[in-house]
Design an enzyme around this catalytic site. Structure first.
Site, PDB file in Angstrom:
ATOM      1  N   SER A 106       0.830  -1.201   0.000  1.00  0.00           N
ATOM      2  CA  SER A 106       0.000   0.000   0.000  1.00  0.00           C
ATOM      3  C   SER A 106       0.865   1.251   0.000  1.00  0.00           C
ATOM      4  CB  SER A 106      -0.909   0.018   1.231  1.00  0.00           C
ATOM      5  OG  SER A 106      -1.433   1.314   1.393  1.00  0.00           O
TER       6      SER A 106
ATOM      7  N   HIS B  56      -1.175  -1.022  -4.277  1.00  0.00           N
ATOM      8  CA  HIS B  56      -2.469  -0.730  -3.665  1.00  0.00           C
ATOM      9  C   HIS B  56      -2.540   0.764  -3.365  1.00  0.00           C
ATOM     10  CE1 HIS B  56      -6.078  -1.792  -1.339  1.00  0.00           C
ATOM     11  NE2 HIS B  56      -5.655  -0.918  -0.429  1.00  0.00           N
TER      12      HIS B  56
ATOM     13  N   ASP C 111      -4.650   3.813  -1.816  1.00  0.00           N
ATOM     14  CA  ASP C 111      -5.717   4.149  -0.875  1.00  0.00           C
ATOM     15  C   ASP C 111      -6.160   5.591  -1.043  1.00  0.00           C
ATOM     16  OD1 ASP C 111      -6.066   1.743   0.751  1.00  0.00           O
ATOM     17  OD2 ASP C 111      -3.971   2.066   1.335  1.00  0.00           O
TER      18      ASP C 111
ATOM     19  N   MET D  67      -8.679   8.490   0.090  1.00  0.00           N
ATOM     20  CA  MET D  67      -9.509   8.846   1.250  1.00  0.00           C
ATOM     21  C   MET D  67      -9.989  10.284   1.134  1.00  0.00           C
ATOM     22  SD  MET D  67      -7.106   7.308   4.228  1.00  0.00           S
ATOM     23  CE  MET D  67      -6.525   5.609   4.189  1.00  0.00           C
TER      24      MET D  67
ATOM     25  N   HIS E  32      -8.226   1.596  -4.200  1.00  0.00           N
ATOM     26  CA  HIS E  32      -9.177   1.342  -3.116  1.00  0.00           C
ATOM     27  C   HIS E  32      -9.814   2.675  -2.727  1.00  0.00           C
ATOM     28  CE1 HIS E  32      -9.581   0.067   1.422  1.00  0.00           C
ATOM     29  NE2 HIS E  32     -10.756   0.237   0.845  1.00  0.00           N
TER      30      HIS E  32
ATOM     31  N   MET F 214     -12.003   4.987  -0.653  1.00  0.00           N
ATOM     32  CA  MET F 214     -12.691   5.203   0.624  1.00  0.00           C
ATOM     33  C   MET F 214     -13.286   6.599   0.565  1.00  0.00           C
ATOM     34  SD  MET F 214      -9.789   3.418   2.977  1.00  0.00           S
ATOM     35  CE  MET F 214      -8.571   3.532   1.663  1.00  0.00           C
TER      36      MET F 214
ATOM     37  N   MET G 257     -11.908  -5.807   4.772  1.00  0.00           N
ATOM     38  CA  MET G 257     -11.026  -4.959   5.586  1.00  0.00           C
ATOM     39  C   MET G 257     -10.713  -5.664   6.899  1.00  0.00           C
ATOM     40  SD  MET G 257     -10.295  -2.221   3.893  1.00  0.00           S
ATOM     41  CE  MET G 257      -9.380  -1.421   5.226  1.00  0.00           C
TER      42      MET G 257
ATOM     43  N   GLY H 265      -9.043   3.888   7.065  1.00  0.00           N
ATOM     44  CA  GLY H 265      -8.679   5.275   7.375  1.00  0.00           C
ATOM     45  C   GLY H 265      -7.202   5.486   7.642  1.00  0.00           C
TER      46      GLY H 265
ATOM     47  N   ASP I 130      -6.869  -6.428   3.829  1.00  0.00           N
ATOM     48  CA  ASP I 130      -6.217  -5.123   3.881  1.00  0.00           C
ATOM     49  C   ASP I 130      -6.259  -4.574   5.301  1.00  0.00           C
ATOM     50  OD1 ASP I 130      -5.243  -2.591   3.404  1.00  0.00           O
ATOM     51  OD2 ASP I 130      -6.971  -1.912   2.235  1.00  0.00           O
ATOM     52  N   GLY I 131      -5.064  -4.432   5.894  1.00  0.00           N
ATOM     53  CA  GLY I 131      -4.967  -3.809   7.203  1.00  0.00           C
ATOM     54  C   GLY I 131      -4.295  -4.705   8.226  1.00  0.00           C
ATOM     55  N   GLY I 132      -3.115  -4.290   8.668  1.00  0.00           N
ATOM     56  CA  GLY I 132      -2.424  -5.021   9.738  1.00  0.00           C
ATOM     57  C   GLY I 132      -1.854  -6.360   9.321  1.00  0.00           C
TER      58      GLY I 132
ATOM     59  N   GLY J 237       1.018  -2.432   3.999  1.00  0.00           N
ATOM     60  CA  GLY J 237       1.629  -1.109   3.888  1.00  0.00           C
ATOM     61  C   GLY J 237       2.886  -1.047   4.718  1.00  0.00           C
TER      62      GLY J 237
HETATM   63  C1  DX5 Z   1      -6.435   1.484   5.518  1.00  0.00           C
HETATM   64  C2  DX5 Z   1      -5.907   1.202   4.144  1.00  0.00           C
HETATM   65  C3  DX5 Z   1      -4.815   0.179   4.087  1.00  0.00           C
HETATM   66  C4  DX5 Z   1      -3.556   0.530   4.830  1.00  0.00           C
HETATM   67  C5  DX5 Z   1      -2.780  -0.723   5.095  1.00  0.00           C
HETATM   68  O1  DX5 Z   1      -7.570   2.258   5.396  1.00  0.00           O
HETATM   69  O2  DX5 Z   1      -6.955   0.740   3.307  1.00  0.00           O
HETATM   70  O3  DX5 Z   1      -4.534  -0.151   2.739  1.00  0.00           O
HETATM   71  O4  DX5 Z   1      -2.767   1.441   4.134  1.00  0.00           O
HETATM   72  O5  DX5 Z   1      -1.665  -0.412   5.850  1.00  0.00           O
HETATM   73  P1  DX5 Z   1      -1.037  -1.414   6.908  1.00  0.00           P
HETATM   74  O6  DX5 Z   1      -0.611  -2.627   6.158  1.00  0.00           O
HETATM   75  O7  DX5 Z   1       0.085  -0.649   7.485  1.00  0.00           O
HETATM   76  O8  DX5 Z   1      -2.127  -1.753   7.915  1.00  0.00           O
HETATM   77 ZN    ZN Z   2      -6.541  -0.125   1.287  1.00  0.00          ZN
END
Ligand code: DX5
Ligand code: ZN
Length: 223
Positions: free
Chosen positions: A7, A32, A34, A36, A65, A67, A136, A141, A174-176, A196
């Site tokens: 990401s 990826h 993001d 926002m 992606h 958001m 997710m 965010g 996606d996330g963590g 990310g």
């Molecule tokens: C959160 C994003 C993710 C984020 C992932 O809203 O959609 O793509 O950047 O980052 P990590 O991998 O650090 O959780």
């Molecule tokens: Zn994302």
């Protein structure tokens, strides 16, 4: 097939070209992206202008992606900027089917994302319109959050449903996600792995990507 999708949110925006080339050389498959809007999520990132600028410097598959509220307003802009696929949030549109059909008509690959509090089965009536479901694993965010393990139960349900109905879709998490927990995501049925901070903050992104791919291959989905 497993796709690794770093990401861009975790990159250094003063060194985008270098950072993108670094993860491309390290074996990433997707980039990826993001987007926002500060309304759908409490954060701002970037829009189609940045994507258009980085499109010529990379051959990676651009996995956008969104958001943002009512994403229909900007689909044309993201296609023109060079997106390969666009994922919209189930929670962000009045009529997601219309948005997905609009994208299909424009020949862009489609994704549908669900946030952690959204039940998995809302995607069922829309599956015929999507190439990918994004589950997710954090509240959207911000990068750098910890994975919500319970979200992986939804990945399993969706993969089970798709397999039983002969639907060949990608499922993205996606996330963590990092090299330690990615095996749990793939054994639940995910095959597109966003990461990310785990990749961009690493001194050797290649090692992390290889370790993630290995863990994914050693932990395949089974019914
Ligand atoms: C959160 C994003 C993710 C984020 C992932 O809203 O959609 O793509 O950047 O980052 P990590 O991998 O650090 O959780
Ligand atoms: Zn994302």
């Amino acid at each position: 097939m497993i796709y690794i999708a770093p990401s861009l949110l975790a990159a250094n925006f003063a060194n985008l070209t270098e950072d993108i080339h670094k993860i491309e050389e390290a074996g990433a498959n997707y980039l990826h992206l993001d987007v926002m809007d500060g309304v759908f999520v409490p954060n701002l990132s970037f829009g189609p202008g940045l994507i258009e600028n980085i499109r010529p410097i990379s051959k990676l598959y651009f996995d956008v992606h969104l958001m943002i509220v009512e994403p229909i307003r900007y689909i044309d802009n993201f296609i023109a900027a060079g997106a390969d696929s666009i994922t919209i949030h189930y929670e962000s549109c009045k009529n997601c089917a219309d948005v997905l059909r609009y994208m299909r008509d424009k020949d862009i690959r489609t994704g549908l994302a669900i946030s952690p509090d959204t039940p998995w089965d809302v995607v069922v009536p829309l599956l015929e319109l999507v190439d990918m479901v994004l589950v997710m694993t954090v509240h959207p965010g911000f990068g750098g959050q910890s994975i919500i393990y319970g979200a992986l139960d939804k990945v399993r349900e969706i993969r089970k449903y798709a397999t039983e109905h002969g639907l060949n879709i990608n499922i993205e998490v996606d996330g963590g996600i990092n090299e330690k927990n990615v095996g749990l995501a793939t054994s639940a049925g995910a095959n597109v792995i966003v990461a990310g901070s785990a990749i961009f903050n690493a001194t050797k992104p290649r090692h992390v990507i290889n370790a993630m791919r290995e863990a994914a291959e050693q932990n395949p989905f089974s019914l």
